[in-house]
Design a protein around this motif. Structure first.
Motif, PDB file in Angstrom:
ATOM      1  N   UNK B  22      -4.099   9.435  -7.667  1.00 16.77           N
ATOM      2  CA  UNK B  22      -4.644   9.811  -6.369  1.00 16.77           C
ATOM      3  C   UNK B  22      -3.625   9.433  -5.296  1.00 16.77           C
ATOM      4  N   UNK B  23      -3.202  10.431  -4.537  1.00 14.77           N
ATOM      5  CA  UNK B  23      -2.327  10.159  -3.387  1.00 14.77           C
ATOM      6  C   UNK B  23      -3.181  10.433  -2.154  1.00 14.77           C
ATOM      7  N   UNK B  24      -3.618   9.365  -1.570  1.00 10.68           N
ATOM      8  CA  UNK B  24      -4.624   9.456  -0.513  1.00 10.68           C
ATOM      9  C   UNK B  24      -3.945   9.366   0.864  1.00 10.68           C
ATOM     10  N   UNK B  25      -3.854  10.510   1.510  1.00 13.77           N
ATOM     11  CA  UNK B  25      -3.162  10.568   2.808  1.00 13.77           C
ATOM     12  C   UNK B  25      -4.143  10.609   3.979  1.00 13.77           C
ATOM     13  N   UNK B  53      -5.943   6.215 -12.482  1.00 13.64           N
ATOM     14  CA  UNK B  53      -5.073   5.140 -12.988  1.00 13.64           C
ATOM     15  C   UNK B  53      -4.221   4.575 -11.854  1.00 13.64           C
ATOM     16  N   UNK B  54      -3.751   5.461 -10.999  1.00 11.40           N
ATOM     17  CA  UNK B  54      -2.845   5.024  -9.933  1.00 11.40           C
ATOM     18  C   UNK B  54      -3.333   5.596  -8.603  1.00 11.40           C
ATOM     19  N   UNK B  55      -3.454   4.734  -7.620  1.00 12.24           N
ATOM     20  CA  UNK B  55      -3.808   5.183  -6.267  1.00 12.24           C
ATOM     21  C   UNK B  55      -2.688   4.762  -5.325  1.00 12.24           C
ATOM     22  N   UNK B  56      -2.052   5.740  -4.707  1.00 13.94           N
ATOM     23  CA  UNK B  56      -1.042   5.431  -3.687  1.00 13.94           C
ATOM     24  C   UNK B  56      -1.622   5.864  -2.348  1.00 13.94           C
ATOM     25  N   UNK B  57      -1.615   4.920  -1.440  1.00 11.73           N
ATOM     26  CA  UNK B  57      -2.237   5.218  -0.157  1.00 11.73           C
ATOM     27  C   UNK B  57      -1.292   4.819   0.985  1.00 11.73           C
ATOM     28  N   UNK B  58      -0.611   5.813   1.550  1.00 11.53           N
ATOM     29  CA  UNK B  58       0.197   5.505   2.728  1.00 11.53           C
ATOM     30  C   UNK B  58      -0.699   5.228   3.919  1.00 11.53           C
ATOM     31  N   UNK B  59      -0.341   4.244   4.709  1.00  7.84           N
ATOM     32  CA  UNK B  59      -1.153   3.964   5.901  1.00  7.84           C
ATOM     33  C   UNK B  59      -0.267   3.421   7.021  1.00  7.84           C
ATOM     34  N   UNK B  60      -0.679   3.713   8.235  1.00  4.62           N
ATOM     35  CA  UNK B  60       0.120   3.283   9.380  1.00  4.62           C
ATOM     36  C   UNK B  60       0.235   1.770   9.398  1.00  4.62           C
ATOM     37  N   UNK B  62       1.021  -1.713  11.576  1.00  2.00           N
ATOM     38  CA  UNK B  62       0.829  -2.128  12.976  1.00  2.00           C
ATOM     39  C   UNK B  62       2.165  -2.285  13.688  1.00  2.00           C
ATOM     40  N   UNK B  63       3.149  -2.737  12.871  1.00  2.00           N
ATOM     41  CA  UNK B  63       4.468  -2.941  13.474  1.00  2.00           C
ATOM     42  C   UNK B  63       5.109  -1.588  13.772  1.00  2.00           C
ATOM     43  N   UNK B  64       5.805  -1.505  14.859  1.00  2.37           N
ATOM     44  CA  UNK B  64       6.494  -0.259  15.210  1.00  2.37           C
ATOM     45  C   UNK B  64       7.986  -0.520  15.347  1.00  2.37           C
ATOM     46  N   UNK B  65       8.741   0.541  15.195  1.00  4.43           N
ATOM     47  CA  UNK B  65      10.174   0.446  15.435  1.00  4.43           C
ATOM     48  C   UNK B  65      10.409   0.451  16.943  1.00  4.43           C
ATOM     49  N   UNK B  66      11.611   0.048  17.405  1.00  7.69           N
ATOM     50  CA  UNK B  66      11.921   0.169  18.826  1.00  7.69           C
ATOM     51  C   UNK B  66      11.675   1.607  19.285  1.00  7.69           C
ATOM     52  N   UNK B  67      11.332   1.780  20.501  1.00  6.42           N
ATOM     53  CA  UNK B  67      11.021   3.090  21.107  1.00  6.42           C
ATOM     54  C   UNK B  67       9.732   3.682  20.547  1.00  6.42           C
ATOM     55  N   UNK B  68       8.947   2.839  19.866  1.00 10.60           N
ATOM     56  CA  UNK B  68       7.602   3.269  19.485  1.00 10.60           C
ATOM     57  C   UNK B  68       7.481   4.083  18.212  1.00 10.60           C
ATOM     58  N   UNK B  69       8.587   4.294  17.475  1.00  9.73           N
ATOM     59  CA  UNK B  69       8.466   5.076  16.233  1.00  9.73           C
ATOM     60  C   UNK B  69       7.560   4.335  15.250  1.00  9.73           C
ATOM     61  N   UNK B  70       6.793   5.078  14.518  1.00  7.91           N
ATOM     62  CA  UNK B  70       5.797   4.447  13.661  1.00  7.91           C
ATOM     63  C   UNK B  70       6.327   4.212  12.245  1.00  7.91           C
ATOM     64  N   UNK B  71       5.817   3.152  11.641  1.00  3.35           N
ATOM     65  CA  UNK B  71       6.177   2.813  10.269  1.00  3.35           C
ATOM     66  C   UNK B  71       4.963   3.023   9.368  1.00  3.35           C
ATOM     67  N   UNK B  72       5.246   3.284   8.103  1.00  4.65           N
ATOM     68  CA  UNK B  72       4.160   3.509   7.149  1.00  4.65           C
ATOM     69  C   UNK B  72       4.259   2.478   6.017  1.00  4.65           C
ATOM     70  N   UNK B  73       3.144   1.853   5.713  1.00  2.00           N
ATOM     71  CA  UNK B  73       3.023   0.956   4.564  1.00  2.00           C
ATOM     72  C   UNK B  73       2.500   1.773   3.386  1.00  2.00           C
ATOM     73  N   UNK B  74       2.794   1.309   2.178  1.00  3.69           N
ATOM     74  CA  UNK B  74       2.321   2.043   1.000  1.00  3.69           C
ATOM     75  C   UNK B  74       1.558   1.097   0.095  1.00  3.69           C
ATOM     76  N   UNK B  75       0.287   1.381   0.004  1.00  3.06           N
ATOM     77  CA  UNK B  75      -0.575   0.543  -0.821  1.00  3.06           C
ATOM     78  C   UNK B  75      -0.640   1.192  -2.202  1.00  3.06           C
ATOM     79  N   UNK B  76      -0.290   0.425  -3.234  1.00  5.25           N
ATOM     80  CA  UNK B  76      -0.307   0.964  -4.603  1.00  5.25           C
ATOM     81  C   UNK B  76      -1.314   0.134  -5.398  1.00  5.25           C
ATOM     82  N   UNK B  77      -2.427   0.735  -5.737  1.00 12.92           N
ATOM     83  CA  UNK B  77      -3.517   0.037  -6.431  1.00 12.92           C
ATOM     84  C   UNK B  77      -3.805  -1.326  -5.811  1.00 12.92           C
TER      85      UNK B  77
END
Lengths: 110, 297
Positions: B22-25, B53-60, B62-77
């Motif tokens: 499951x790739x849950x976006x 068997x495997x769940x990958x869940x990208x999620x925003x 909280x930390x941002x890059x300079x100039x406000x660009x967003x970062x994504x964390x990846x939760x794997x099971x």
């Protein structure tokens, strides 16, 4: 007597696979690969080292027996050379944690 | 402000070879979800009565890059095994997350960093380090009608000694993207992702035939270590079985985890087929050589 000779004449007389186990091994065209269950490592051995380990896989052996087996296998007639060869092989198999010498176990040997 | 969840961005459980995935976006933006749907939308639905068997869940993050660009964390099971990445690099991270989980927890099969292709139920394993050209080669073979079993993660059953399909999107980089796009003009590619550790990359969706056959394992009939080299003569050199054995250990992702079972599975593979080192200069030449080897077995 040279240093090398002293080294192998002082060598322990009885040898076996570490812990008295049987190790898994495969041979293709004279090249052996062997799995060491204690370290999880796989070792590649030449034909003589592989044969010697195979003999030890059947049970503990004396240094003399191993020398005779290697002598027959390689058709050598130089006992000094045979002993040096077997000594070097046992040392390297021992370093790899595959075989151990007398004193580390109480086994019957052939 | 928290982003709204988007349930429509969850593809559900998909069958990817041996695994249900499951790739849950639902927690990220639509752009990533569209790319995931493009690549994985045609994989068959898995049994929904069991958890994947495997769940990958990208999620925003909280930390941002300079100039406000967003970062994504990846939760794997439930774990967060990686540092967050810029949103544009989330797709490769999803792929890495899937690989990470399989390499870490799959103990019933021997895994290789290798491409694998099959025809008529007979498979060729193509192990290679990163940059050896195995993805380009496997994509080109797929263009010639071969079934893609894997582009970088081949799975050998430790009991049945068969190669099990794991047809994931093929990771192509730099010039090879255009090379494969020319060979497969109707194929489906992800967007190009720039600035990754491997440079510019894009993912190629496996052929419909490879997805249709994703439940059919194949018997390995040859192991070929390919390496692309623009210079020098092409070389196809038989390898001794012991040489191949030791090299395959270096290409395995879990040999040291599954211990004796891995040793015996590898010995079975090595015993059963011929092994070659193959340096090739052109894809046409590689395809014809591999086809000839396969035909003779």
């Amino acid at each position: 007597m040279g240093n090398d000779e002293t080294k192998f004449f002082n060598r322990p007389d009885h040898w076996r696979i570490c812990g008295g186990f049987v190790v898994r091994m495969h041979c293709w065209d004279g090249d052996y690969v062997v799995y060491n269950p204690f370290s999880g490592q796989t070792h590649r051995l030449d034909i003589v080292s592989g044969r010697l380990l195979q003999w030890l896989n059947t049970g503990p052996k004396t240094f003399g027996t191993l020398c005779r087996d290697v002598e027959t296998f390689l058709e050598l007639d130089d006992q000094t050379l045979t002993k040096a060869t077997v000594g070097r092989i046992l040392e390297s198999l021992s370093d790899a944690g595959l075989v151990e010498a007398q004193g580390d176990f109480d086994g019957r040997t052939s | 402000m928290a982003s709204a969840r988007r349930p429509e961005n969850d593809l559900g459980n998909r069958r990817v070879g041996l695994f249900s995935v499951s790739i849950d976006c639902t927690d990220v933006d639509d752009a990533l979800a569209r790319q995931v749907a493009l690549l994985y939308g045609d994989y068959p639905l898995a049994d929904t009565t069991a958890p994947p068997d495997i769940v990958v869940r990208p999620q925003w993050c909280r930390r941002r890059l300079p100039f406000g660009s967003r970062l994504v964390d990846h939760r794997v099971n439930g774990d967060f095994p990686f540092n967050p990445v810029p949103a544009g690099h989330s797709l490769p991270m999803i792929e890495i997350g899937l690989n990470w989980f399989i390499a870490r927890y799959c103990t019933t099969h021997l895994l290789f960093h290798a491409a694998a292709v099959a025809r008529d139920g007979k498979a060729i394993l193509l192990p290679g380090a990163s940059g050896a050209g195995k993805s380009t080669l496997s994509a080109s073979l797929m263009a010639e009608g071969w079934q893609l079993l894997s582009d970088e993660f081949a799975i050998l059953g430790s009991e049945d000694r068969r190669l099990h399909p794991h047809p994931r999107p093929v990771s192509l980089k730099e010039e090879s993207i255009d090379v494969v796009a020319r060979a497969l003009p109707n194929a489906c590619f992800s967007n190009r992702i720039t600035g990754t550790a491997k440079g510019t990359i894009a993912y190629l969706k496996p052929s419909p035939d490879s997805l249709d056959k994703a439940h059919r394992s194949a018997v390995p009939v040859a192991v070929i270590f390919p390496r692309f080299s623009a210079q020098g003569a092409p070389v196809l050199k038989p390898l001794t079985k012991a040489d191949s054995f030791m090299r395959l250990i270096d290409h395995s992702a879990n040999y040291f985890t599954i211990m004796e079972a891995g040793f015996e599975a590898l010995a079975g593979l090595v015993d059963s087929c011929p092994h070659y080192d193959f340096v090739y200069r052109s894809l046409d030449q590689a395809i014809s050589e591999i086809t000839a080897i396969h035909a003779g077995l």
